[in-house]
Write an enzyme that holds these catalytic residues in place. Structure first.
Site, PDB file in Angstrom:
ATOM      1  N   HIS A 105       0.842  -1.199   0.000  1.00  0.00           N
ATOM      2  CA  HIS A 105       0.000   0.000   0.000  1.00  0.00           C
ATOM      3  C   HIS A 105       0.876   1.246   0.000  1.00  0.00           C
ATOM      4  O   HIS A 105       0.936   1.959   0.989  1.00  0.00           O
ATOM      5  CB  HIS A 105      -0.907   0.011   1.238  1.00  0.00           C
ATOM      6  N   PRO A 106       1.552   1.494  -1.096  1.00  0.00           N
ATOM      7  CA  PRO A 106       2.561   2.558  -1.111  1.00  0.00           C
ATOM      8  C   PRO A 106       2.025   3.980  -0.937  1.00  0.00           C
ATOM      9  O   PRO A 106       2.809   4.889  -0.708  1.00  0.00           O
ATOM     10  CB  PRO A 106       3.222   2.411  -2.484  1.00  0.00           C
ATOM     11  N   LYS A 107       0.695   4.163  -1.026  1.00  0.00           N
ATOM     12  CA  LYS A 107       0.187   5.532  -0.895  1.00  0.00           C
ATOM     13  C   LYS A 107      -0.670   5.707   0.354  1.00  0.00           C
ATOM     14  O   LYS A 107      -1.518   6.591   0.416  1.00  0.00           O
ATOM     15  CB  LYS A 107      -0.634   5.891  -2.142  1.00  0.00           C
ATOM     16  N   ASN A 108      -0.445   4.859   1.325  1.00  0.00           N
ATOM     17  CA  ASN A 108      -1.255   4.897   2.532  1.00  0.00           C
ATOM     18  C   ASN A 108      -0.594   5.767   3.604  1.00  0.00           C
ATOM     19  O   ASN A 108       0.521   5.481   4.052  1.00  0.00           O
ATOM     20  CB  ASN A 108      -1.426   3.454   3.024  1.00  0.00           C
TER      21      ASN A 108
END
Lengths: 334, 336
Positions: free
Chosen positions: A121-124
């Protein structure tokens, strides 16, 4: 496929190990002392939400441990399950941190979990914030710079990754080598605005942005990139940023470079805009022939409105009106 | 030119599908087996704000269950004064703003504990003027400054509460060499953060402190050949930036610097003909977030001479007449 297959008597178990059957928390004997707390949507549920049984079970038990204020290692594992099920739930992450703090858990292990979750989840926001907290506790940047680099490898503009990197560099004084890192990213993708922003971050914080040498070399760097991609917004913005406290029209090498581009018929709204900026500066300081300068500015702005950048016609018209209003004698506005 | 953009489909929607959007929002609230609905619990109250405001802009708010929504929102106010997104979650400043926006829309502001809310917001301000998002974690973001200031403004308590000068100072520290604003000092300029910064400065009467020409240019550079707006250079267009960028331009009185027709074309193309609602870009799944900002963008652009949609306020992203009815002062000329 198992090794050689035939003749060795080994049982073929297939590609993967059989997954261990998932046991609901309500069926785990080690959790039998806990009374799960069902979701309470309040007296006025806007909607009745149907969860998957697994989700419901994990969160029933999460609510239970929060209610009991339990901060044990089993609670820690539970928060991991809850976070994996819904990584955006900041309550879960905050509670997990309070457990880690109490238990003085293994932060390196925590970092490993964090790494796994960042890649999933790289944009969490929560995952990145959690990671920052762990590193803050560790008081050691370790391999974090290369970790962030690997995240940027997958998405070179990941806003969270860049922010985390800036935080890390500031906190642990990791400025050395960052300019080279930035340059390598710009080499890879000359239009990476995040990398250009980082360049400014380094130059303005670590180098002396007021030193003539630095400014000259950064101007040269920007122009080199501009020559490769004249319609690339980022190096133009960067160039402007580097020169913001300087007088543009006095910079002869800059003007020579721009003139060369014009003579080579480079078509770029950013180039033209820059030319107008320089003209405006000259008009303000009373340098050169006012009427000639106004004529050139008008030609440039008309070209932008009519041909080069028609989508922003109103902006270019504004620039023309403004320049005429300020410096023109004639009532020749539009 | 820009290498990153979308191409509008040749059969793109050309009209505003108002009836479908109303149905879309209505059905979104009654969906039960909705995986995404479950997963977005942590922002439930903001989701309600998006739905409520979208309906309000479509003059269809009576289709929503006012009692249920107001009850839910009030139930989300914690003892500390802040609002949580949903039972079982921790309170946050973003949820608090959404809650107040919803309550004003339904004329139920007097039902919440205003004083406790104000005290909570004051407690979030740090020494450098920035705001944390909540009292537990220490995350700082210019979004939180905007949420804090906007909430206080809607509650008519901007005076004698927070330290305005330091709040403004932090905004300035978050401004960049390109004229834009980022999440924190040093962070890349981003349209969403620009909106938050400008909204904050507008509400605090400090807009004159920025270079509107430079920022206006950065903002209008967000418009791509497809007509859509992106959030930062070399990124794809997204309908939500039709709000963040557009509202920002409106706040500094430079809305006309983007091509209205091309943007309208883009926004309309983001509608889903089958389900209603707007998506980030043509062909993707619609959701309430993008639906609100698609509608708000069209409203701000004066789509159909203002006959299709109610007028939206560019700072609060709420129906302007709602704010007038609530006695909230709206500066008519933010920046000259």
């Amino acid at each position: 496929m198992s090794g050689s297959g035939s003749g060795d008597g080994e049982e073929f178990v297939g590609w993967e190990e059989k997954p261990k059957p998932y046991i609901f928390y309500k069926d785990r004997p080690e959790w039998s002392d806990v009374q799960p707390v069902p979701q309470n949507d309040g007296p006025n549920p806007v909607v009745c939400i149907a969860y998957t049984p697994k989700f419901q079970d994990v969160y029933d038990y999460f609510r239970a441990i929060v209610h009991r204020n339990e901060r044990s290692s089993r609670a820690l594992k539970l928060t991991e399950d809850a976070a994996i099920l819904n990584p955006a739930n900041y309550t879960v992450w905050a509670y997990r941190r309070s457990i880690i703090n109490d238990l003085k858990s293994d932060l390196d292990e925590e970092l490993k979990l964090s790494t796994k979750m960042v890649f999933e989840h790289p944009k969490n926001y929560q995952i990145w914030f959690h990671r920052m907290a762990i590193i803050d506790w560790l008081k050691d940047p370790g391999d974090e710079l290369s970790f962030i680099a690997s995240v940027l490898e997958l998405d070179s503009k990941n806003y969270h990754a860049w922010q985390h990197r800036q935080w890390l560099i500031r906190k642990f004084n990791l400025w050395e080598g960052e300019l080279e890192f930035v340059s390598s990213l710009i080499d890879r993708d000359i239009r990476n605005n995040s990398a250009w922003n980082q360049r400014y971050f380094v130059i303005s914080n670590f180098k002396d942005i007021n030193s003539t040498d630095i400014v000259e070399s950064e101007v040269e760097y920007s122009l080199n990139k501009i020559r490769l991609t004249p319609n690339n917004e980022s190096p133009w913005n960067y160039l402007r940023g580097i020169l913001q406290s300087q007088c543009l029209y006095k910079n002869t090498s800059l003007r020579a470079a721009l003139d060369t581009m014009v003579n080579n018929n480079i078509c770029s709204p950013f180039l033209e805009e820059f030319r107008v900026d320089i003209i405006e500066e000259q008009l303000e300081d009373g340098i050169g022939n006012k009427d000639e300068l106004l004529d050139v500015a008008k030609d440039i702005l008309d070209n932008l409105s009519n041909t080069l950048d028609t989508i922003r016609v109103n902006y270019w018209n504004y620039r023309l009106k403004k320049i005429n209003r300020q410096y023109s004698n004639a009532a020749d506005v539009e | 030119m820009n290498t990153v953009d979308v191409k509008l489909p040749t059969d793109a929607v050309k009209d505003l599908l108002l009836k479908q959007h109303i149905k879309f929002i209505e059905s979104y609230n009654s969906e039960t087996n909705h995986y995404e609905y479950t997963m977005t619990e942590y922002l439930r109250i903001s989701g309600i704000y998006w739905c409520v405001t979208a309906m309000d802009l479509m003059d269809s708010i009576d289709k929503l269950d006012r009692e249920a929504i107001v009850g839910f929102v009030l139930d989300c106010q914690m003892e500390c004064g802040a609002f949580r997104p949903c039972p079982g979650h921790d309170p946050h400043i973003i949820c608090t703003l959404s809650a107040v926006q919803i309550l004003i829309t339904f004329d139920a502001l007097n039902k919440m504990n205003i004083d406790a809310c104000i005290n909570y917001i004051i407690s979030l301000q740090c020494k450098d003027g920035s705001f944390t998002g909540d009292s537990v974690n220490g995350e700082i973001d210019t979004r939180f400054t905007f949420c804090a200031v906007a909430t206080l403004s809607l509650l008519n308590r901007l005076n004698d509460t927070i330290n305005v000068d330091s709040a403004v100072e932090f905004i300035h520290l978050s401004s960049n060499f390109d004229g834009g604003f980022g999440v924190r000092p040093g962070s890349e300029s981003h349209s969403g953060q620009v909106y938050c910064a400008l909204g904050t400065l507008a509400l605090l009467g400090r807009l004159s402190e920025i270079d509107a020409d430079q920022l206006g240019w950065w903002l209008c550079e967000r418009q791509l050949p497809s007509g859509g707006l992106n959030g930062r250079p070399q990124k794809l267009p997204d309908v939500c930036y039709s709000w963040w960028v557009l509202a920002s331009l409106a706040i500094i009185n430079r809305l006309h610097w983007i091509s209205k027709n091309k943007l309208v074309e883009y926004i309309l193309a983001c509608q889903d003909m089958e389900t209603g609602g707007f998506s980030d870009r043509p062909g993707d799944w619609p959701d309430p977030f993008h639906t609100l900002f698609g509608l708000a963008g069209l409203s701000l652009l004066g789509y159909n001479d203002g006959r299709s949609l109610a007028k939206v306020n560019p700072v609060y992203c709420m129906k302007e007449s709602r704010l007038e009815d609530s006695g909230i002062s709206i500066p008519t000329n933010y920046y000259s």
